[in-house]
Design a protein around this motif. Structure first.
Motif, mmCIF file in Angstrom:
data_model
loop_
_atom_site.group_PDB
_atom_site.id
_atom_site.type_symbol
_atom_site.label_atom_id
_atom_site.label_comp_id
_atom_site.label_asym_id
_atom_site.label_seq_id
_atom_site.Cartn_x
_atom_site.Cartn_y
_atom_site.Cartn_z
ATOM 1 N N ASN A 154 11.308 10.987 -8.122
ATOM 2 C CA ASN A 154 11.617 10.020 -7.067
ATOM 3 C C ASN A 154 10.561 10.053 -5.968
ATOM 4 O OD1 ASN A 154 12.212 12.122 -5.293
ATOM 5 N ND2 ASN A 154 14.425 11.859 -5.395
ATOM 6 N N ALA A 155 10.766 9.258 -4.939
ATOM 7 C CA ALA A 155 9.765 9.091 -3.891
ATOM 8 C C ALA A 155 9.813 10.188 -2.837
ATOM 9 C CB ALA A 155 9.937 7.725 -3.222
ATOM 10 N N SER A 156 10.485 11.289 -3.134
ATOM 11 C CA SER A 156 10.563 12.509 -2.328
ATOM 12 C C SER A 156 11.908 12.638 -1.633
ATOM 13 C CB SER A 156 9.433 12.636 -1.290
ATOM 14 O OG SER A 156 9.672 11.825 -0.149
ATOM 15 N N MET A 157 12.208 13.869 -1.240
ATOM 16 C CA MET A 157 13.402 14.209 -0.484
ATOM 17 C C MET A 157 12.952 14.830 0.840
ATOM 18 S SD MET A 157 15.602 13.309 -2.851
ATOM 19 C CE MET A 157 17.208 13.988 -2.493
ATOM 20 N N TYR A 158 13.917 15.237 1.656
ATOM 21 C CA TYR A 158 13.569 15.777 2.978
ATOM 22 C C TYR A 158 12.762 17.067 2.870
ATOM 23 C CZ TYR A 158 16.951 12.495 4.954
ATOM 24 O OH TYR A 158 17.617 11.364 5.319
ATOM 25 N N LEU A 193 14.616 1.580 -7.728
ATOM 26 C CA LEU A 193 15.931 2.215 -7.667
ATOM 27 C C LEU A 193 16.159 2.715 -6.251
ATOM 28 C CD1 LEU A 193 18.277 3.066 -9.634
ATOM 29 C CD2 LEU A 193 17.205 5.310 -9.704
ATOM 30 N N SER A 194 17.256 2.300 -5.648
ATOM 31 C CA SER A 194 17.607 2.749 -4.301
ATOM 32 C C SER A 194 19.118 2.786 -4.229
ATOM 33 C CB SER A 194 17.011 1.798 -3.260
ATOM 34 O OG SER A 194 17.101 2.339 -1.963
ATOM 35 N N GLY A 200 0.812 -1.214 0.000
ATOM 36 C CA GLY A 200 0.000 0.000 0.000
ATOM 37 C C GLY A 200 0.838 1.253 0.000
ATOM 38 N N THR A 201 1.882 1.276 0.854
ATOM 39 C CA THR A 201 2.763 2.427 0.928
ATOM 40 C C THR A 201 3.511 2.631 -0.388
ATOM 41 O OG1 THR A 201 3.053 2.157 3.308
ATOM 42 C CG2 THR A 201 4.712 3.445 2.156
ATOM 43 N N LEU A 202 4.007 1.545 -0.961
ATOM 44 C CA LEU A 202 4.739 1.650 -2.226
ATOM 45 C C LEU A 202 3.826 2.107 -3.356
ATOM 46 C CD1 LEU A 202 7.005 -1.508 -1.964
ATOM 47 C CD2 LEU A 202 7.770 0.873 -2.002
ATOM 48 N N GLN A 203 2.586 1.649 -3.366
ATOM 49 C CA GLN A 203 1.655 2.103 -4.397
ATOM 50 C C GLN A 203 1.388 3.596 -4.245
ATOM 51 O OE1 GLN A 203 -2.131 0.103 -4.593
ATOM 52 N NE2 GLN A 203 -2.840 1.327 -6.316
ATOM 53 N N ALA A 204 1.231 4.054 -2.992
ATOM 54 C CA ALA A 204 1.008 5.485 -2.757
ATOM 55 C C ALA A 204 2.189 6.305 -3.265
ATOM 56 C CB ALA A 204 0.778 5.737 -1.264
ATOM 57 N N ALA A 210 10.005 4.165 -6.491
ATOM 58 C CA ALA A 210 9.059 3.059 -6.420
ATOM 59 C C ALA A 210 8.566 2.752 -7.823
ATOM 60 C CB ALA A 210 7.882 3.411 -5.513
ATOM 61 N N GLY A 211 8.595 1.471 -8.190
ATOM 62 C CA GLY A 211 8.193 1.072 -9.524
ATOM 63 C C GLY A 211 7.095 0.031 -9.511
#
Length: 450
Positions: free
Chosen positions: A130-134, A309-310, A108-112, A293-294
């Motif tokens: 990307n999945a966000s920065m600070y 990608l991480s 669920g978190t990854l889909q969000a 997240a893919g």
């Protein structure tokens, strides 16, 4: 020592191992002016109820944004947050500080995050996010470092339109590297010559649009020259609601787009936490910091989500790592995504139009104040005003606070060594500002400046 389990001998042993004389030595890099010489004047101990009451009394001395006409911006903006945002965030599967390393237990978190990335890519006009920065400041610094990796050059040109906090964060991040930040002077009139400062060693130009002083610009000519010289164009957006009204940075030729996402889904929170947005071209994706997240298919052919990608030291060889960011601002990113989803494309555009209309209305009313002039020729929902050669904006703001009005942010707060900016006040108008708010501000300015 109920809450301090270490004894004096424990602390002495640790200090000896560290190699310092006392605890104060651990803070030597903090300027003396920023350190307390003695403890705060608070009671040594009280019961929980007494503490709550004491802090409530102290908080009551503040003039909060919701209790007064509020025209402050300069990087943090007051917008209406739908009640549904917080209610959805409170769901148990979302309200956690844990980073989703294990995709099999965090679909669920990854889909969000996948949906969030899609939205960021769409509004910035880029191909991948990307999945966000600070926050916006650290995203800006990471973009500069990424540009140096991509171009294999060392100089980062920082526009005078860039928020001073973003400039300082980028300079700090580059200080102990071979990369070099070259900040330009503040540019309230939009007259800086960026094109004339570009050369063969320039890795990127970082501009803010709308700028710190509110001005907006067409970035296409700058993008064309950057690309001709082999440099990248990094565009910083401090007010993301503006992306609903103007051509996207991607459409104007940006190579990397970073932003502070606080305006959507998050309150001002005394300046934090924030949300860093980061998007780029697909060809640069492997140089992008943070995580991605893919979407994929499992062995049964069902759709699922993974960390595609991480690229930090924990996951790949240190020399190949693209950043040391430990996590993403997952809950803040979800708030952003929920708010944007509730608005939809039409609502997002309408919100931007309303913000601009409020700023135009405010400028028209401020034109009634003798001696006051607006500096940028064009703006979105924020602009700088010059209050008069002999006027100090900081003093005016203090006097208007006494009248129950939060008038804006004096430029001198960020540029204390630039006396020519002492009369400059940065004001912002959003959908939260009523006509009565504006009339009270104008009346107070007339009285104060007369």
């Amino acid at each position: 020592m109920r809450y301090l389990p270490l004894t004096e001998s424990d602390r002495a042993a640790m200090l000896a191992d560290i190699g310092v004389k006392d605890v104060d030595a651990l803070f030597r890099d903090v300027p003396a002016a920023a350190r307390l010489a003695e403890a705060l004047p608070l009671p040594r101990h009280q019961g929980e109820l007494e503490v709550e009451r004491a802090f409530t009394r102290m908080a009551g001395k503040n003039l909060s944004a919701g209790c007064a006409p509020f025209f402050m911006g300069a990087g943090v903006y007051r917008h209406h947050i739908p009640a549904a945002v917080d209610q959805l965030l409170l769901r148990g599967e979302f309200l956690t500080a844990y980073t989703p390393y294990q995709p099999e237990v965090s679909q669920g978190t990854l889909q969000a995050l996948f949906e969030f990335q899609t939205q960021v890519a769409m509004v910035t006009g880029m191909e991948v996010a990307n999945a966000s920065m600070y926050d916006g400041a650290t995203a800006c610094a990471e973009a500069a470092i990424m540009a140096c990796r991509v171009t294999k050059r060392r100089k980062v040109l920082l526009s005078g339109s860039l928020h001073p906090h973003y400039v300082e964060t980028t300079e700090t991040s580059l200080r102990f590297t071979e990369m070099e930040a070259e900040p330009l002077p503040p540019d309230p009139l939009g007259l800086e010559d960026l094109l004339g400062r570009l050369d063969g060693d320039t890795a990127c130009v970082v501009v803010q649009n709308p700028g710190f002083f509110g001005g907006i610009r067409d970035l296409r000519p700058l993008a064309a020259i950057c690309h001709e010289l082999g440099a990248l164009l990094v565009v910083m957006v401090a007010e993301p609601t503006s992306l609903g009204l103007f051509d996207s940075p991607g459409a104007m030729g940006a190579d990397i787009v970073v932003a502070e996402g606080q305006s959507l889904g998050m309150g001002m929170n005394f300046g934090g936490p924030g949300l860093g947005l980061f998007a780029t071209r697909d060809k640069f994706v492997r140089q992008m910091p943070g995580r991605l997240a893919g979407q994929t298919l499992d062995v049964d052919g069902k759709r699922g989500w993974v960390l595609t990608l991480s690229t930090r030291e924990q996951h790949i060889r240190r020399e190949k790592a693209t950043s040391n960011i430990c996590t993403n601002s997952g809950l803040c990113a979800l708030a952003f995504s929920i708010h944007l989803t509730l608005l939809g494309g039409t609502g997002f555009t309408r919100l931007a139009e309303l913000n601009h209309a409020k700023a135009v209305q405010l400028e028209q009313k401020l034109s009634q104040v003798k001696g006051l002039r607006v500096l940028p020729d064009s703006y979105y929902n924020e602009f700088a005003v010059h209050l008069g050669d002999e006027v100090k904006a900081a003093e005016v703001v203090d006097r208007l606070v006494d009248k129950g009005i939060l008038a804006g942010v004096p430029a001198s707060r960020f540029y204390p060594t630039w006396p020519e900016l002492a009369p400059v006040l940065i004001v912002a108008a959003t959908e939260m500002n009523t006509e009565d708010d504006m009339d009270r501000l104008v009346a107070a300015l007339k009285e104060t400046l007369s």
